[in-house]
Design an enzyme around this catalytic site. Structure first.
Site, short mmCIF file in Angstrom:
data_model
loop_
_atom_site.label_atom_id
_atom_site.label_comp_id
_atom_site.label_asym_id
_atom_site.label_seq_id
_atom_site.Cartn_x
_atom_site.Cartn_y
_atom_site.Cartn_z
N GLU A 183 0.84 -1.22 0.00
CA GLU A 183 0.00 0.00 0.00
C GLU A 183 0.87 1.26 0.00
O GLU A 183 0.47 2.29 0.55
CB GLU A 183 -0.95 0.04 1.21
CG GLU A 183 -2.07 -0.95 1.17
CD GLU A 183 -2.92 -0.82 -0.09
OE1 GLU A 183 -2.96 0.27 -0.67
OE2 GLU A 183 -3.50 -1.83 -0.48
C1 LIG Z 1 3.13 -9.56 0.36
C2 LIG Z 1 2.80 -8.48 -0.61
C3 LIG Z 1 1.47 -8.21 -0.92
C4 LIG Z 1 1.15 -7.23 -1.86
N1 LIG Z 1 -0.16 -7.04 -2.22
C5 LIG Z 1 -0.43 -6.26 -3.29
C6 LIG Z 1 -1.75 -6.21 -3.86
O1 LIG Z 1 -2.70 -6.82 -3.34
N2 LIG Z 1 -1.95 -5.48 -4.98
C7 LIG Z 1 -0.94 -4.80 -5.59
O2 LIG Z 1 -1.19 -4.17 -6.61
N3 LIG Z 1 0.32 -4.80 -5.08
C8 LIG Z 1 0.60 -5.52 -3.96
N4 LIG Z 1 1.87 -5.56 -3.46
C9 LIG Z 1 2.90 -4.74 -4.06
C10 LIG Z 1 3.34 -3.59 -3.18
O3 LIG Z 1 2.32 -2.63 -3.05
C11 LIG Z 1 4.64 -3.04 -3.78
O4 LIG Z 1 5.63 -4.02 -3.57
C12 LIG Z 1 5.05 -1.71 -3.19
O5 LIG Z 1 4.13 -0.71 -3.56
C13 LIG Z 1 6.43 -1.28 -3.62
O6 LIG Z 1 6.64 -1.46 -5.00
P1 LIG Z 1 7.92 -2.25 -5.50
O7 LIG Z 1 8.03 -3.49 -4.71
O8 LIG Z 1 7.89 -2.35 -6.95
O9 LIG Z 1 9.15 -1.33 -5.04
P2 LIG Z 1 9.77 -0.12 -5.90
O10 LIG Z 1 8.69 0.77 -6.37
O11 LIG Z 1 10.71 -0.65 -6.88
O12 LIG Z 1 10.58 0.64 -4.75
C14 LIG Z 1 11.85 0.19 -4.25
C15 LIG Z 1 12.33 1.16 -3.18
O13 LIG Z 1 12.53 2.45 -3.77
C16 LIG Z 1 11.79 3.43 -3.05
N5 LIG Z 1 11.30 4.43 -4.01
C17 LIG Z 1 10.72 4.24 -5.20
N6 LIG Z 1 10.40 5.41 -5.76
C18 LIG Z 1 10.81 6.36 -4.91
C19 LIG Z 1 10.75 7.80 -4.91
N7 LIG Z 1 10.22 8.48 -5.93
N8 LIG Z 1 11.24 8.44 -3.83
C20 LIG Z 1 11.75 7.78 -2.79
N9 LIG Z 1 11.82 6.45 -2.73
C21 LIG Z 1 11.36 5.75 -3.77
C22 LIG Z 1 10.68 2.68 -2.37
O14 LIG Z 1 10.22 3.37 -1.20
C23 LIG Z 1 11.36 1.36 -2.03
O15 LIG Z 1 12.05 1.48 -0.83
C24 LIG Z 1 2.20 -6.49 -2.48
C25 LIG Z 1 3.53 -6.75 -2.13
C26 LIG Z 1 3.84 -7.74 -1.24
C27 LIG Z 1 5.30 -8.02 -0.96
#
Ligand SMILES: Cc1cc2nc3c(=O)[nH]c(=O)nc-3n(C[C@H](O)[C@H](O)[C@H](O)COP(=O)(O)OP(=O)(O)OC[C@H]3O[C@@H](n4cnc5c(N)ncnc54)[C@H](O)[C@@H]3O)c2cc1C
Length: 596
Positions: free
Chosen positions: A443
């Site tokens: 989220e």
């Molecule tokens: C168990 C689990 C359940 C989930 N359930 C759902 C679901 O039901 N539906 C769904 O759609 N998704 C779901 N997700 C996905 C989840 O919402 C994402 O993993 C999360 O939003 C982060 O995206 P990402 O993993 O691609 O990380 P990335 O976006 O690649 O981010 C990596 C890091 O970079 C940082 N970062 C990125 N951009 C910036 C910025 N502009 N400024 C500062 N920091 C930044 C982030 O804070 C993070 O620390 C789930 C994930 C997990 C692990």
């Protein structure tokens, strides 16, 4: 195994003594929200969560979900289906859903108390009904009449659950990159949805006969980036305009993830291969519609942090009263025992009181934020609605990020209170710490909540929500100015509220000159804000306890507030210093030199 007892006394204190929810619900016209009804519902919720959900929490962790790659079916851990049947039979699923679709229409903020109990009892299980609530909100606000009729009733009744399908392999935070496509089917006004979503919570499971996916996708010729995203409803089994369930849709679970915690919650890769979907809301305005869902989901994830912290604290407290190790530094407190219980040691008390103060303060912060959802949905006063909207927007990232980070902190403190026994699976403390870790990630990560707070709610919206919150602090301080018993809290609170405002202006000025200043200050600013907000709620808790509570509660609230002001609120000093150091210390080291 860790134990759980719903903290009904503090939940009632928060809702009824401090926030005065009963008066608010009466003013907003909630017919069914009388105190005796709510008390009975809270008692039942405690029974259900303690007796049905808590006992299958460890089993869910040990066994987890199973995936059958031939059929794409997911089997939930033993007991999950039966618990869900009891949940539905008890009418819990529709507690706060609209009456016109079969719900009970109780206030959203009252439902938060049930949510806290569910999350504390069994977070992984709680993730199955969680997104049904989000889907209900999105359909209620943006769905066409037939979509509401066809989808909302079975979701509200619990026959179907919902999901939120945003994330793709190459896009998590940056949804503007998403590639899933939606092509119009001329014949019936539906769309063919194609693409792969990952990490989808409850994307596939065996709890319900149908699963309703809310999917973000791009229409042909949609503008690039976030302005070209639309929202679609894509059921696992097709649903006609008359609501009848038909054949299997072209959506399939490709695998489930093996992960650090919440093993009982299925996290699915979902393939959409020209699946039939229906547009919700306006074309290319999907992100806005999804935000309706995301805001309630963000508050809900904050509550997950709160629930886990509370369960961990309860177990640590019981252990600290029981475990005998060493004598108190100031002389034996229990000379008849071979050693003193570890609760006599200042450092164990530091950990317990940190948990207690963050949990009880966090409960007030989050429950109050949830009352703003009720105001927003039910007031007829345009000015009050606008205020609630701005204040809720401001508080949502604070609740989500602070309560989840504090959830991680508290589950670790609680584990530490157990010493080496906390690291051993038998006591269940390590499960709570592992389960809590996801809450700061999904989220929207903590970093993203912080950008939302500072970049959007402060900079873009000119801090309207902050001004409302500062107004609440000023009004409270003025009201209590003659109350000598509260002076020790009101004085420091008034001072730090002034600093909060000044610090916000400083950051704002710097950000005008260099946009990186926002990103550099944001997480510190978010925590600074969270700690000040909690100071306000702690001062109010003491005032409310003084007004009507029995002596033990009065004393406990006052002493915990003293601990909070003396030991936790000073964390703001470090955050303010970090903020004032600006972006340079973060940005001068060349990326190529990080491993030099
Ligand atoms: C168990 C689990 C359940 C989930 N359930 C759902 C679901 O039901 N539906 C769904 O759609 N998704 C779901 N997700 C996905 C989840 O919402 C994402 O993993 C999360 O939003 C982060 O995206 P990402 O993993 O691609 O990380 P990335 O976006 O690649 O981010 C990596 C890091 O970079 C940082 N970062 C990125 N951009 C910036 C910025 N502009 N400024 C500062 N920091 C930044 C982030 O804070 C993070 O620390 C789930 C994930 C997990 C692990």
């Amino acid at each position: 195994m860790s134990r759980y007892q719903a903290p009904l006394r503090d939940i009632r204190f928060a809702l009824f003594d401090v926030i005065d929810a009963e008066a608010l619900y009466a003013r907003l016209g909630f017919a069914g929200a009388q105190r005796d009804v709510m008390d009975a519902v809270l008692d039942e919720a405690a029974r259900f969560t303690e007796n049905v959900l808590a006992p299958i929490n460890a089993i869910g962790d040990e066994i987890g979900c199973a995936f059958d790659k031939d059929s794409g079916a997911v089997t939930s851990p033993p007991g999950f289906v039966h618990a869900y049947e009891q949940f539905v039979e008890g009418g819990w699923n529709g507690l706060v859903a609209p009456e016109q679709f079969g719900g009970q229409g109780l206030p959203e903020s009252f439902g938060v108390a049930l949510k806290e109990m569910i999350d504390a009892a069994n977070l992984a299980w709680g993730n199955y009904p969680l997104l049904s609530h989000g889907a209900t909100e999105a359909l209620k606000h943006h769905g066409e009449a037939w979509q509401q009729e066809a989808f909302l009733r079975p979701i509200v009744s619990g026959r179907w659950t919902g999901t939120m399908c945003l994330t793709e392999a190459h896009c998590g935070t940056d949804l503007g990159l998403l590639k899933t496509r939606a092509t119009p089917n001329a014949a019936d006004g539906s769309f063919a949805i194609s693409g792969t979503k990952i990490f989808i919570t409850a994307g596939e499971h065996d709890l319900t006969e149908n699963i309703v996916h809310l999917v973000l996708a791009r229409l042909p010729d949609a503008p690039a980036g976030t302005k070209g995203i639309s929202l679609f409803i894509v059921p696992k089994f097709k649903v006609g305009r008359d609501g009848a369930m038909g054949e299997r849709n072209a959506v399939r679970c490709g695998s489930i993830e093996h992960k650090m915690g919440i093993h009982g919650s299925s996290t699915c890769v979902m393939h959409f291969d020209g699946a039939q979907g229906w547009l919700i809301g306006q074309p290319n305005k999907g992100l806005m519609a999804m935000f309706t869902m995301m805001n309630t989901a963000r508050l809900a994830v904050g509550i997950q942090g709160l629930g886990l912290a509370d369960r961990a604290y309860q177990n640590a407290l019981a252990y600290a009263r029981d475990r005998l190790q060493m004598r108190s530094l100031s002389g034996a407190k229990f000379p008849d025992k071979p050693a003193d219980p570890i609760i006599v040691h200042p450092d164990v008390r530091r950990m317990l009181l940190t948990c207690k103060s963050l949990i009880e303060g966090g409960r007030l912060l989050s429950y109050h934020a949830a009352t703003l959802v009720d105001v927003l949905d039910h007031t007829s006063d345009a000015e009050e609605k606008k205020r609630a909207d701005e204040l809720l927007g401001f508080l949502t990232p604070i609740v989500k990020a602070c309560l989840t980070e504090w959830g991680v902190e508290c589950t670790y403190h609680a584990l530490q209170c157990f010493g080496g026994h906390g690291y051993i699976a038998e006591h269940g403390m390590e499960q709570l710490a592992r389960d809590a870790r996801i809450t700061t990630l999904y989220e929207g990560t903590t970093g993203i909540q912080a950008l939302d707070l500072l970049g959007r709610k402060i900079m873009q919206l000119q801090g309207a929500g902050l001004q409302h919150f500062l107004g609440m602090i000023q009004a409270f301080c003025a009201e209590q100015s003659g109350n000598a018993a509260l002076a020790e809290f009101v004085g420091p609170l008034a001072l730090i509220a002034q600093e909060w405002q000044a610090l916000t202006m400083e950051v704002g000025k710097r950000a005008m000159a260099n946009a990186d200043e926002v990103g550099a200050a944001s997480v510190d600013y978010l925590f600074y804000s969270g700690y000040v907000a909690l100071a306000y709620w702690w001062a109010r808790a003491v005032a409310a306890a003084d007004a009507s509570s029995p002596t033990d509660l009065k004393t406990a609230k006052r002493e915990t507030a003293r601990f909070y002001f003396a030991r936790i609120l000073p964390r703001t000093l470090a955050h303010a210093a970090s903020i004032r150091s600006g972006a340079a210390p973060l940005l001068t080291l060349d990326a190529a030199l990080f491993d030099s």
